[in-house]
Scaffold this motif. Structure first.
Motif, PDB file in Angstrom:
ATOM      1  N   THR A 189       4.704   6.577   0.952  1.00  0.00           N
ATOM      2  CA  THR A 189       4.763   6.569  -0.506  1.00  0.00           C
ATOM      3  C   THR A 189       5.220   7.915  -1.068  1.00  0.00           C
ATOM      4  OG1 THR A 189       2.801   5.186  -0.291  1.00  0.00           O
ATOM      5  CG2 THR A 189       3.418   5.831  -2.522  1.00  0.00           C
ATOM      6  N   ASP A 221       0.021  -1.360   6.575  1.00  0.00           N
ATOM      7  CA  ASP A 221      -0.344  -0.029   7.098  1.00  0.00           C
ATOM      8  C   ASP A 221      -1.229   0.710   6.086  1.00  0.00           C
ATOM      9  OD1 ASP A 221       0.126   2.873   6.991  1.00  0.00           O
ATOM     10  OD2 ASP A 221       1.793   2.669   8.375  1.00  0.00           O
ATOM     11  N   GLY A 251      -8.390   6.850  -6.615  1.00  0.00           N
ATOM     12  CA  GLY A 251      -7.137   6.109  -6.492  1.00  0.00           C
ATOM     13  C   GLY A 251      -7.385   4.748  -5.873  1.00  0.00           C
ATOM     14  N   TYR A 252      -6.815   3.703  -6.492  1.00  0.00           N
ATOM     15  CA  TYR A 252      -6.978   2.348  -5.961  1.00  0.00           C
ATOM     16  C   TYR A 252      -5.616   1.667  -5.825  1.00  0.00           C
ATOM     17  CZ  TYR A 252      -9.809  -1.789  -4.855  1.00  0.00           C
ATOM     18  OH  TYR A 252     -10.419  -2.846  -4.211  1.00  0.00           O
ATOM     19  N   ASP A 254      -2.562   1.092  -2.664  1.00  0.00           N
ATOM     20  CA  ASP A 254      -2.700   0.425  -1.363  1.00  0.00           C
ATOM     21  C   ASP A 254      -3.663   1.178  -0.439  1.00  0.00           C
ATOM     22  OD1 ASP A 254      -0.960  -1.758  -1.874  1.00  0.00           O
ATOM     23  OD2 ASP A 254       0.746  -0.407  -1.681  1.00  0.00           O
ATOM     24  N   VAL A 255      -3.506   2.500  -0.382  1.00  0.00           N
ATOM     25  CA  VAL A 255      -4.393   3.295   0.479  1.00  0.00           C
ATOM     26  C   VAL A 255      -5.829   3.265  -0.072  1.00  0.00           C
ATOM     27  CG1 VAL A 255      -4.889   5.661   1.255  1.00  0.00           C
ATOM     28  CG2 VAL A 255      -2.564   4.749   1.408  1.00  0.00           C
ATOM     29  N   THR A 273     -12.251   5.827  -8.783  1.00  0.00           N
ATOM     30  CA  THR A 273     -11.642   6.404  -9.987  1.00  0.00           C
ATOM     31  C   THR A 273     -10.174   5.996 -10.021  1.00  0.00           C
ATOM     32  OG1 THR A 273     -10.788   8.502  -9.115  1.00  0.00           O
ATOM     33  CG2 THR A 273     -13.136   8.433  -9.687  1.00  0.00           C
ATOM     34  N   GLU A 274      -9.656   5.750 -11.182  1.00  0.00           N
ATOM     35  CA  GLU A 274      -8.254   5.349 -11.354  1.00  0.00           C
ATOM     36  C   GLU A 274      -7.742   5.821 -12.707  1.00  0.00           C
ATOM     37  OE1 GLU A 274      -5.313   4.276 -10.808  1.00  0.00           O
ATOM     38  OE2 GLU A 274      -5.406   3.682  -8.720  1.00  0.00           O
ATOM     39  N   ASP A 276      -4.682   4.138 -13.680  1.00  0.00           N
ATOM     40  CA  ASP A 276      -3.863   2.969 -14.006  1.00  0.00           C
ATOM     41  C   ASP A 276      -4.804   1.800 -14.327  1.00  0.00           C
ATOM     42  OD1 ASP A 276      -2.456   0.558 -13.814  1.00  0.00           O
ATOM     43  OD2 ASP A 276      -1.112   1.315 -12.248  1.00  0.00           O
ATOM     44  N   CYS A 279      -4.862  -1.123 -11.729  1.00  0.00           N
ATOM     45  CA  CYS A 279      -5.586  -0.844 -10.479  1.00  0.00           C
ATOM     46  C   CYS A 279      -7.093  -0.699 -10.751  1.00  0.00           C
ATOM     47  CB  CYS A 279      -5.030   0.405  -9.821  1.00  0.00           C
ATOM     48  SG  CYS A 279      -3.296   0.229  -9.359  1.00  0.00           S
ATOM     49  N   THR A 306      -7.050   9.475  -2.433  1.00  0.00           N
ATOM     50  CA  THR A 306      -6.021   8.569  -1.888  1.00  0.00           C
ATOM     51  C   THR A 306      -4.858   8.433  -2.855  1.00  0.00           C
ATOM     52  OG1 THR A 306      -6.653   6.461  -2.950  1.00  0.00           O
ATOM     53  CG2 THR A 306      -7.983   7.128  -1.078  1.00  0.00           C
ATOM     54  N   GLY A 308      -1.987  10.465  -3.677  1.00  0.00           N
ATOM     55  CA  GLY A 308      -0.626  11.003  -3.593  1.00  0.00           C
ATOM     56  C   GLY A 308      -0.338  11.917  -4.777  1.00  0.00           C
ATOM     57  N   ASN A 309      -1.376  12.297  -5.497  1.00  0.00           N
ATOM     58  CA  ASN A 309      -1.229  13.167  -6.668  1.00  0.00           C
ATOM     59  C   ASN A 309      -1.949  14.492  -6.377  1.00  0.00           C
ATOM     60  OD1 ASN A 309      -0.642  14.076  -9.212  1.00  0.00           O
ATOM     61  ND2 ASN A 309      -1.606  12.366 -10.283  1.00  0.00           N
ATOM     62  N   GLY A 331      -4.510  10.933   1.483  1.00  0.00           N
ATOM     63  CA  GLY A 331      -3.144  10.940   0.942  1.00  0.00           C
ATOM     64  C   GLY A 331      -2.265  11.873   1.777  1.00  0.00           C
TER      65      GLY A 331
HETATM   66  P1  NAI Z   1      -0.130   4.120  -4.576  1.00  0.00           P
HETATM   67  O1  NAI Z   1       0.834   4.645  -5.569  1.00  0.00           O
HETATM   68  O2  NAI Z   1      -0.142   2.670  -4.242  1.00  0.00           O
HETATM   69  O3  NAI Z   1      -1.623   4.506  -5.000  1.00  0.00           O
HETATM   70  C1  NAI Z   1      -2.030   5.715  -5.555  1.00  0.00           C
HETATM   71  C2  NAI Z   1      -2.989   5.390  -6.697  1.00  0.00           C
HETATM   72  O4  NAI Z   1      -3.582   6.594  -7.164  1.00  0.00           O
HETATM   73  C3  NAI Z   1      -2.295   4.731  -7.893  1.00  0.00           C
HETATM   74  O5  NAI Z   1      -2.899   3.490  -8.188  1.00  0.00           O
HETATM   75  C4  NAI Z   1      -2.469   5.752  -9.009  1.00  0.00           C
HETATM   76  O6  NAI Z   1      -2.634   5.136 -10.274  1.00  0.00           O
HETATM   77  C5  NAI Z   1      -3.721   6.487  -8.569  1.00  0.00           C
HETATM   78  N1  NAI Z   1      -3.849   7.826  -9.168  1.00  0.00           N
HETATM   79  C6  NAI Z   1      -2.876   8.749  -9.419  1.00  0.00           C
HETATM   80  N2  NAI Z   1      -3.400   9.836  -9.999  1.00  0.00           N
HETATM   81  C7  NAI Z   1      -4.746   9.624 -10.110  1.00  0.00           C
HETATM   82  C8  NAI Z   1      -5.827  10.386 -10.620  1.00  0.00           C
HETATM   83  N3  NAI Z   1      -5.635  11.588 -11.167  1.00  0.00           N
HETATM   84  N4  NAI Z   1      -7.072   9.849 -10.546  1.00  0.00           N
HETATM   85  C9  NAI Z   1      -7.289   8.615 -10.021  1.00  0.00           C
HETATM   86  N5  NAI Z   1      -6.289   7.847  -9.528  1.00  0.00           N
HETATM   87  C10 NAI Z   1      -5.028   8.345  -9.567  1.00  0.00           C
HETATM   88  O7  NAI Z   1       0.129   4.981  -3.242  1.00  0.00           O
HETATM   89  P2  NAI Z   1      -0.411   4.597  -1.779  1.00  0.00           P
HETATM   90  O8  NAI Z   1       0.611   3.814  -1.065  1.00  0.00           O
HETATM   91  O9  NAI Z   1      -1.788   4.096  -1.893  1.00  0.00           O
HETATM   92  O10 NAI Z   1      -0.392   6.051  -1.093  1.00  0.00           O
HETATM   93  C11 NAI Z   1      -1.289   7.083  -1.503  1.00  0.00           C
HETATM   94  C12 NAI Z   1      -1.051   8.317  -0.633  1.00  0.00           C
HETATM   95  O11 NAI Z   1      -1.418   8.029   0.710  1.00  0.00           O
HETATM   96  C13 NAI Z   1       0.382   8.784  -0.567  1.00  0.00           C
HETATM   97  O12 NAI Z   1       0.412  10.185  -0.481  1.00  0.00           O
HETATM   98  C14 NAI Z   1       0.884   8.184   0.725  1.00  0.00           C
HETATM   99  O13 NAI Z   1       2.017   8.856   1.217  1.00  0.00           O
HETATM  100  C15 NAI Z   1      -0.321   8.334   1.589  1.00  0.00           C
HETATM  101  N6  NAI Z   1      -0.464   7.451   2.749  1.00  0.00           N
HETATM  102  C16 NAI Z   1      -1.336   7.878   3.730  1.00  0.00           C
HETATM  103  C17 NAI Z   1      -1.569   7.108   4.835  1.00  0.00           C
HETATM  104  C18 NAI Z   1      -2.483   7.594   5.904  1.00  0.00           C
HETATM  105  O14 NAI Z   1      -2.535   6.999   6.974  1.00  0.00           O
HETATM  106  N7  NAI Z   1      -3.234   8.641   5.700  1.00  0.00           N
HETATM  107  C19 NAI Z   1      -0.910   5.802   5.028  1.00  0.00           C
HETATM  108  C20 NAI Z   1      -0.052   5.421   3.928  1.00  0.00           C
HETATM  109  C21 NAI Z   1       0.141   6.230   2.834  1.00  0.00           C
END
Ligand code: NAI
Length: 461
Positions: A189, A221, A251-252, A254-255, A273-274, A276, A279, A306, A308-309, A331
């Motif tokens: 992501t 994944d 964050g809610y 996919d991760v 916490t979210e 969006d 979500c 979780t 990515g921010n 993340g």
């Molecule tokens: P996503 O975009 O589906 O989910 C992130 C969520 O965090 C969003 O719903 C967003 O609204 C929320 N968010 C953003 N800022 C926030 C805040 N200040 N407070 C609360 N919620 C907030 O992204 P995804 O796919 O879930 O990936 C998240 C991170 O995990 C990315 O950095 C990705 O690269 C990484 N990742 C890590 C993996 C691992 O095995 N450790 C596997 C896959 C992804």
């Protein structure tokens, strides 16, 4: 000639091979691609620089790329995620790999540079988080005379030093490398965000395939992978009793969904916490209390980011936590937790990737993997089966870009749905799932063909 690899201990290769043999039995997608393309070898002539966690599952990916004809050089995309026996078995097999669990930041960027040093230069990138792509593009900008600015973090400082070193050693190298790259396939992501951003600014010079947004990647994944590997990481790091504890998942997406399910499955009481509303509503309707971090910071036991921010768990949050709260991130980057602001606190290293840090109040927190992704730092990442789905997409993306790259303009693309469905199909047999078949009449009634694709592009799964 000196060995063209850097691993912790090549003698670990035997152990690596045993685990790789087991992993292969759980990676039906990759094995099917070896079967399908092992003779025609569509990646012959591809020189792939890979920057992705050097785990056993990645070793299976690398051996698949090689079986399909590619030349490969590899680095890990995180300083803590390498499994040294996986790196050893890959090095022993003759693939130059530069990865040690616990390498320093300077080594990390030096190793990435080494993964680019093919005799004839690379022509493909396989990236996770975008660092390999960033390195080439940033270096090319520096060669064009652009001032890269004053570094704002230790890592930026290291990157700029590494770029300066390469520019001095091989003038024009970054520009030549950028121009030779046919395409990049991106795993995660965060890396995908970077690619869309580059494209928007007109700075993406080659086509990219967004592997993350294949349904069979992010909806598997990121979700089911984290469901298994998050709690695995917390347990290996702390041995703490999870049942009954209050855990906060920031964050809610996919991760976050997988992480919340992981903690709930272990018996923790999970809060989310979210930012969006969609979500947040999903979290509430999945049964999780939706709170702000401030509401729960002094009462929860476990905090996981979780998003990515950046700057999600800040110094004021950590100072307000109760004694022995566990803090970790899953993340991609370590900026979700303000670890740098803890530097002048008292740190006690408990074991590798586990630190106890004392706050001014005397309360201590347990920080996992210095804020880097803990499922790979404290455990071994996702299980093979789900990584097989991700990496089957990766291999298909590499074949597409290498064999048809000239049909793509610079931009970010997603694999077509029939390939996404193919990846899923390849994984059904291993878990004994039997597909039903549409009759021609049924297919016509819902507007598809009996062979698929079964959903329109806008369907969200
Ligand atoms: P996503 O975009 O589906 O989910 C992130 C969520 O965090 C969003 O719903 C967003 O609204 C929320 N968010 C953003 N800022 C926030 C805040 N200040 N407070 C609360 N919620 C907030 O992204 P995804 O796919 O879930 O990936 C998240 C991170 O995990 C990315 O950095 C990705 O690269 C990484 N990742 C890590 C993996 C691992 O095995 N450790 C596997 C896959 C992804």
């Amino acid at each position: 000639m000196a060995e063209d690899y850097i691993v912790k201990d090549i003698a670990l290769a035997g152990y690596g091979r045993k685990e790789l043999d087991i992993a292969e039995t759980e990676m039906p997608g990759l094995m099917a691609l070896r079967e399908e393309y092992g003779e025609t070898k569509p990646l012959t002539g591809a020189r792939i620089t890979g920057s992705l966690h050097m785990t056993i599952q990645t070793a299976a990916l690398i051996e698949t790329l090689v079986a399909l004809g590619a030349d490969v050089r590899w680095a890990s995309c995180n300083i803590f995620s390498t499994q040294d026996h996986a790196a050893a078995v890959i090095a022993e097999g003759g693939v130059p790999v530069f990865a040690i669990k616990g390498q320093s930041l300077a080594e990390h960027w030096d190793y990435l540079d080494r993964s680019f040093q093919f005799e004839d230069g690379p022509n493909m990138i396989l990236d996770d988080g975008g660092d390999a792509t960033l390195y080439v593009l940033l270096g090319a900008r520096a060669e064009a005379g652009e001032d890269l600015g004053v570094p704002t973090s230790e890592e930026e400082e290291v990157i700029q030093a590494q770029i300066a070193k390469r520019m001095e050693q091989s003038p024009g190298w970054f520009t030549r490398t950028r121009d030779a790259i046919l395409g990049v396939s991106e795993e995660t992501t965060t890396g995908v965000h970077r690619l869309y951003d580059l494209h928007k600014k007109g700075q993406l010079p080659f086509p990219a395939i967004n592997v993350n947004d294949s349904v069979t990647k992010s909806k598997f994944d990121n979700k089911y992978g984290c469901k298994e590997s998050l709690v695995d990481g917390i347990r290996r790091a702390t041995d703490v009793m999870m049942a009954g504890k209050v855990a906060v998942v920031c964050g809610y997406g996919d991760v976050g969904k997988g992480s919340a399910a992981s903690l709930a499955g272990a018996g923790a009481r999970v809060k989310v916490t979210e930012v969006d509303p969609i979500c947040a509503l999903q979290a509430a309707m999945d049964g999780f209390e939706v709170v702000t971090l401030e509401d729960v910071v002094d009462s929860a036991d476990i905090f996981i980011t979780t998003t990515g921010n950046k700057d999600i768990i800040r110094i004021e949050h950590m100072r307000a936590m109760k004694d022995m709260a566990i803090v970790g991130n899953i993340g991609h980057f370590d900026n979700e937790i303000q670890v740098a602001s803890l530097k002048n606190h008292k740190w006690t290293n408990v074991k590798e990737q586990v630190d106890m840090i004392e706050m001014p109040s005397g309360n201590r927190i347990i920080l996992l993997s210095e804020g880097r992704l803990l499922n790979l730092g404290n455990a071994t990442g996702h299980p093979s089966f789900v990584m097989s789905a991700s990496f089957t997409n990766q291999v298909l993306a590499q074949i597409e870009l290498f064999t048809k790259g000239d049909e793509y303009r610079p931009g970010v693309y997603i694999l077509p749905k029939h390939l996404d469905e193919k990846v899923a199909r390849l994984h059904l047999g291993r878990i004994g799932a039997k597909l039903s078949t549409l009759s021609p009449e049924q297919a016509a009634y819902i507007g598809v063909t009996p062979e698929g694709p079964f959903k329109p592009e806008h369907y969200r799964y």
